[in-house]
Structures are given as C-alpha cells and as structure tokens.
Design an enzyme around this catalytic site. Structure first.
Site, PDB file in Angstrom:
ATOM      1  CG  HIS A  55      33.417  43.050 -21.380  1.00  0.00           C
ATOM      2  ND1 HIS A  55      32.839  42.580 -22.542  1.00  0.00           N
ATOM      3  CD2 HIS A  55      32.411  43.151 -20.491  1.00  0.00           C
ATOM      4  CE1 HIS A  55      31.531  42.431 -22.358  1.00  0.00           C
ATOM      5  NE2 HIS A  55      31.244  42.773 -21.116  1.00  0.00           N
ATOM      6  CG  HIS A  57      24.408  40.308 -16.681  1.00  0.00           C
ATOM      7  ND1 HIS A  57      25.739  40.007 -16.608  1.00  0.00           N
ATOM      8  CD2 HIS A  57      24.352  41.537 -17.256  1.00  0.00           C
ATOM      9  CE1 HIS A  57      26.455  41.004 -17.114  1.00  0.00           C
ATOM     10  NE2 HIS A  57      25.639  41.955 -17.512  1.00  0.00           N
ATOM     11  CD  GLU A  97      24.576  40.929 -21.141  1.00  0.00           C
ATOM     12  OE1 GLU A  97      24.324  41.667 -22.092  1.00  0.00           O
ATOM     13  OE2 GLU A  97      25.748  40.729 -20.747  1.00  0.00           O
ATOM     14  CD  GLU A  98      29.009  40.034 -19.862  1.00  0.00           C
ATOM     15  OE1 GLU A  98      29.092  40.226 -21.089  1.00  0.00           O
ATOM     16  OE2 GLU A  98      29.102  40.943 -19.026  1.00  0.00           O
ATOM     17  CG  ASP A 107      26.345  36.089 -17.190  1.00  0.00           C
ATOM     18  OD1 ASP A 107      25.564  37.033 -16.916  1.00  0.00           O
ATOM     19  OD2 ASP A 107      26.671  35.814 -18.361  1.00  0.00           O
ATOM     20  CG  ASP A 151      24.299  45.236 -17.812  1.00  0.00           C
ATOM     21  OD1 ASP A 151      25.425  45.305 -17.290  1.00  0.00           O
ATOM     22  OD2 ASP A 151      23.978  44.357 -18.631  1.00  0.00           O
ATOM     23  CG  ASP A 161      29.208  44.069 -17.648  1.00  0.00           C
ATOM     24  OD1 ASP A 161      28.026  43.742 -17.472  1.00  0.00           O
ATOM     25  OD2 ASP A 161      29.812  43.887 -18.738  1.00  0.00           O
TER      26      ASP A 161
HETATM   27  N1  BES Z   1      26.561  45.568 -19.778  1.00  0.00           N
HETATM   28  C1  BES Z   1      27.079  45.248 -21.057  1.00  0.00           C
HETATM   29  C2  BES Z   1      26.567  46.135 -22.161  1.00  0.00           C
HETATM   30  C3  BES Z   1      26.831  47.616 -22.033  1.00  0.00           C
HETATM   31  C4  BES Z   1      27.900  48.108 -21.308  1.00  0.00           C
HETATM   32  C5  BES Z   1      26.007  48.471 -22.688  1.00  0.00           C
HETATM   33  C6  BES Z   1      28.108  49.479 -21.218  1.00  0.00           C
HETATM   34  C7  BES Z   1      26.226  49.828 -22.616  1.00  0.00           C
HETATM   35  C8  BES Z   1      27.273  50.334 -21.870  1.00  0.00           C
HETATM   36  C9  BES Z   1      26.742  43.790 -21.366  1.00  0.00           C
HETATM   37  O1  BES Z   1      27.029  42.947 -20.284  1.00  0.00           O
HETATM   38  C10 BES Z   1      27.597  43.314 -22.502  1.00  0.00           C
HETATM   39  O2  BES Z   1      28.776  43.194 -22.324  1.00  0.00           O
HETATM   40  N2  BES Z   1      26.999  43.027 -23.658  1.00  0.00           N
HETATM   41  C11 BES Z   1      27.707  42.448 -24.736  1.00  0.00           C
HETATM   42  C12 BES Z   1      26.784  41.720 -25.656  1.00  0.00           C
HETATM   43  C13 BES Z   1      26.521  40.297 -25.267  1.00  0.00           C
HETATM   44  C14 BES Z   1      25.641  39.628 -26.294  1.00  0.00           C
HETATM   45  C15 BES Z   1      27.769  39.510 -25.055  1.00  0.00           C
HETATM   46  C16 BES Z   1      28.411  43.499 -25.531  1.00  0.00           C
HETATM   47  O3  BES Z   1      27.952  44.656 -25.618  1.00  0.00           O
HETATM   48  O4  BES Z   1      29.453  43.157 -26.085  1.00  0.00           O
HETATM   49 MN    MN Z   2      26.334  43.709 -18.511  1.00  0.00          MN
HETATM   50 MN    MN Z   3      29.251  42.593 -20.276  1.00  0.00          MN
END
Ligand code: BES
Ligand code: MN
Ligand code: MN
Length: 462
Positions: A432, A86, A158-159, A88, A185, A125
């Site tokens: 984040h 992603h 994605e975010e 974003d 990711d 990320d």
């Molecule tokens: N890349 C992350 C998810 C992630 C990070 C998985 C580290 C495993 C290890 C992804 O960009 C993310 O932040 N996902 C969100 C969910 C989304 C629906 C906003 C999350 O996990 O909070």
């Molecule tokens: Mn991610």
């Molecule tokens: Mn993320």
C-alpha cells in the site's frame, strides 16, 4: 516431492518474468480510469490458469469486476482446496515517492532481500502471492504431483471491499464447495522465522463531513464568532481517544473478546525486537493503548485511525479563510466479537452526539467486514505447519495479524470451511506504500511450500 526445488530452479527466470508481465498492468480497482486494465488483468489471470493446467477456467460476471474461476478436479472422492487471491491493487500514489515507476517492475537488492526483490505496485499484495499458487499448480500438474482437487477464485475488488465477491459467494456455494480455503495475502515474521496468520481484524470505514456556515468566510470579519468546521472536526476527532488511548465511543469495547493471560503469554513468545521496530520506522517511541504491548496493540486490540483529513485552503501561500466544510476518512480495525455494522452505528451515533450546535455533521459509512480467528488444531493448519517445516526447516509460529481480509469471515459463514493464511510477505515489503516489493526468495519459497501443503492436507484428510 524432492523435485519441486529442481523444477523451480529450472523455471525460475520464467516464473519471475511472468509475474513481472502481470505487474505491468495497472489493475487499480479504486480508480475507474483503470477500468480496462483491471479487466485485462482478469484475462491475463485466466490465461495463466489455463496454462497451469486447470481443466475449466471462466470469467464469472458480477455487478462489478469479474471473478476468475478455475478448477482441476481429479477425483470427486479426494479433498478439494479452494485458493483465493486478488488481482486488483491499491492506487500507486503518491507516485513521486517511488524510486522507479509503480507499474514498471524492477528487481533490486535490499538489506532484507539480498537475493533481490521485485519492486512494483501489487508485487506482494497480492499479485505476487496469488501467482505463487498458479506456479505451484503448474508444477503439480506438469509433474504428476497434484494429490487432490483444486479450485481457484481470484477477485478484482479486494482493495475496495469485495462487494462483488460477497454477491457471488452465496450464489455459487456448490461450485465453490471445498474442504479448505488457502490464501496467500498476509505476511510472516521474517525469512528465518516463518509464521502462519491465525487471525485478521475486521474493519469499519466511515467518512465524516462537518459543515459550519453556508459559505467560506473571511477569517477576520467572522473569525471568533462562528464555528470553524476544521477546528471543530479536529477537536471531535481528538476526543475519540482518552488519555490512555482507549477509544471513547460508548459500547465500543462491549463485545471485544479478551484474551486470557495464557494466550497473551503465548503470543509474547514470538520473536520481536522493539528497538528494530522503532529503527525501521525512524521513531523514538511507540504509541498506543495503555496496558498492551506493541504486538497486542496491532493484532488483538481494536483501533480507530484517521486515514485522511481535508478542508480549507491548502494551496501555496496563505489565505485567510474559514472554510464552510471539513472532512475526514476514518477506519476502525475490529477484533473478534465486534460486529462491524454495529460498530459503524455506534460511531455514527456518538459522532453526531458530540457535535456542537454550531455545526452539522454527516457520517457516511463505507465498507466493513468481520474479523477472523482460526484455531490451530485443524488439519488445514497442521498441513500448513508441516509444509513450512519441510521447506524452511523450522516450525512456523501462529500469529494474529492486524490487517483485514473481510471476505474471509464470509467464506466461513457461507462455505463452512476454514481458511489457512499462508502469507510469504514481510512487513517491510511496503504494501500500500510507495516502493512496494516482494522478495524473489519469498516468491520462490512460496511456490516451493504450497505443493507440500496439498500433499499433507490430502494425507491428513484420509
Ligand atoms: N492483503 C491485505 C491484508 C493484509 C495484509 C492482511 C498483510 C494481513 C497482513 C489486503 O489486501 C488489504 O489491504 N486489506 C485491506 C482491507 C480492505 C477492505 C481494503 C486492509 O487491511 O486495509
Ligand atoms: Mn491483499
Ligand atoms: Mn491490500
């Protein structure tokens, strides 16, 4: 493929500078003020794929942000790897906690990254990790080392829940047809302890609103005689966990797939220091569900967390007031077996049922998604494992992660292929959070490892 290392050392500075340029564009999908920047990032990714040797690259329109699609098909009889990532990023706030501006990347050394890390929102990320794939492709195409077909699908939402991609995938199954999906990711345990992510948690995200009286009231004139929505909301939230930190929503655990003792013992073999964990977070004790270890709590067990809570007076000084309304944003991380829509429904029903008559409650579901677990006996996993073995010199450890990439379960459902999660980030990279960064070593190691995956996957497919 000895010369991948050489190629990287020759082009290393350019690889870093190109990523830095990409990181300068604030592609915050959650905030419409950055709309044009998100679109500009899509353009930049498109151009980078063209330069890296894709034959066909396009911006695919969706109801939201475009999906960057690129491909290089060398022989329809050879396997096809579909790369997902992603472009974003999360909002940068709270910006005052960054040591340098979030969209002005700088390279600084840290204890964990003695060779330097790139500090910027999205560094790890996922712009940095996504761009490793673009540079690995460049290496393979420009040196005649691409052993199979490749497709890229890079999204910009994605975010914020991947809604447009969920719309796009079922409408483009043929275009996206592949033998394996490859994603960077996620993370790994440490630079000398590589791991491959074999599971992701699902997610149910809701917002709640509690309304008491029809207007804000003087807390002296009315206090004690009418419900204070903030008092009520916090009490309701507190009741969602019992004294053992189990979640109290009826039916919440009904479909949770419990792991066998053997599987849990296997998990416990992954290197982990509770002392280091506590020190890194400056906490005296960990906290969580009774009967489970820290690593189990953050991967194989479902959770419920308040992500934000607000209401009443939070300005300077004091104001004696009973607010009319109080709000919270709540996320539930789910594990295989739990259906996110069903859990959202269970939450709503329960939360409404525990509200006293003195308040009104509205539960608004946001997004969600299913968890994912991938077996390790498929050729995709084996190819990844061999690739790490080659570049890290040790066999990677399979590890379930606590994070979520909800679209992965949909890929399997719609495209019928397995996803391999080759993440090169570290938990300490602060994704984040303020001061997000990505190790230069990790970035280059990823670029080095990816071509080996292609080679082994093609060989094992024969
Ligand atoms: N890349 C992350 C998810 C992630 C990070 C998985 C580290 C495993 C290890 C992804 O960009 C993310 O932040 N996902 C969100 C969910 C989304 C629906 C906003 C999350 O996990 O909070
Ligand atoms: Mn991610
Ligand atoms: Mn993320």
């Amino acid at each position: 493929m000895q010369n991948v290392k050489e190629y990287i050392s020759q082009h290393k500075d350019r690889f870093i500078n190109e990523l830095i340029d990409l990181l300068k564009i604030p592609s915050v999908s959650a905030d419409t003020a950055y709309n044009q920047d998100v679109l500009n990032t899509a353009d930049a990714v498109k151009i980078s794929l063209e330069k890296a040797g894709c034959d066909k690259v396009e911006l695919c329109e969706t109801p939201g942000y475009p999906i960057v699609y690129g491909e290089k098909i060398i022989d329809p009889n050879l396997p096809t790897v579909l790369v997902y990532g992603h472009y974003d990023v999360q909002p940068a706030d709270p910006i005052e906690l960054w040591d340098s501006p979030a969209f002005e990347p700088v390279i600084k050394k840290t204890d964990i990254h003695p060779e330097g890390a790139i500090f910027a929102r999205g560094a790890c990320d996922d712009k940095g990790q996504m761009y490793m794939h673009v540079k690995a492709l460049e290496y393979m195409t420009s040196t005649g080392n691409l052993p199979c077909n490749v497709k890229f699908m890079i999204e910009g939402e994605e975010e914020v829940g991947s809604e447009s991609l969920a719309w796009f995938v079922p409408r483009n199954k043929e275009k996206l047809a592949n033998d394996v999906i490859l994603i960077s990711d996620t993370g790994m345990i440490a630079n000398d302890i590589p791991s491959i992510t074999t599971g992701l948690r699902g997610l149910s995200y809701v917002e709640v609103e509690v309304t008491g009286p029809n207007r804000d009231l003087h807390s002296g004139l009315y206090g004690g005689a009418v419900a204070n929505p903030i008092n009520i909301l916090t009490k309701m939230i507190a009741s969602l966990h019992d004294e053992n930190n189990h979640i109290t929503i009826p039916g919440f655990y009904d479909k949770v797939e419990d792991l066998s003792r053997e599987e849990r013992d296997e998990m416990a073999k992954a290197p982990f220091s509770l002392e280091d964990y506590k020190n890194a977070l400056d906490i005296d004790a960990v906290y969580g569900e009774e009967g489970y270890t820290t690593n189990e709590r953050n991967s194989i067990r479902p959770t419920l967390d308040v992500n934000g809570i607000w209401g009443g007076y939070t300005g300077e000084g004091a104001k004696t007031v009973i607010a009319s309304k109080a709000y919270a944003k709540i996320s539930m991380r789910l594990v295989p077996g739990q259906e996110w829509e069903e859990i959202t429904e269970l939450f709503k029903k329960h939360f409404e049922s525990i509200a006293p008559k003195s308040v009104k409650v509205v539960v608004t579901p946001h997004h969600g998604g299913q968890g994912y677990v991938t077996p390790i006996d498929n050729i995709g996993y084996k190819a990844a494992s061999k690739a790490y073995q080659e570049t890290f010199g040790v066999t990677p450890i399979p590890q379930r992660s606590g994070g979520s990439i909800p679209i992965v379960a949909l890929f399997e459902q719609e495209l019928k292929s397995k996803t391999i999660l080759m993440g090169f980030g570290l938990n300490s990279d602060a994704i984040h959070s303020p001061n997000e960064h990505f190790g230069v070593w990790n970035y280059l190691k990823g670029i080095e490892t990816i071509p080996h995956f292609y080679k082994y996957f093609t060989e094992l497919s024969k």
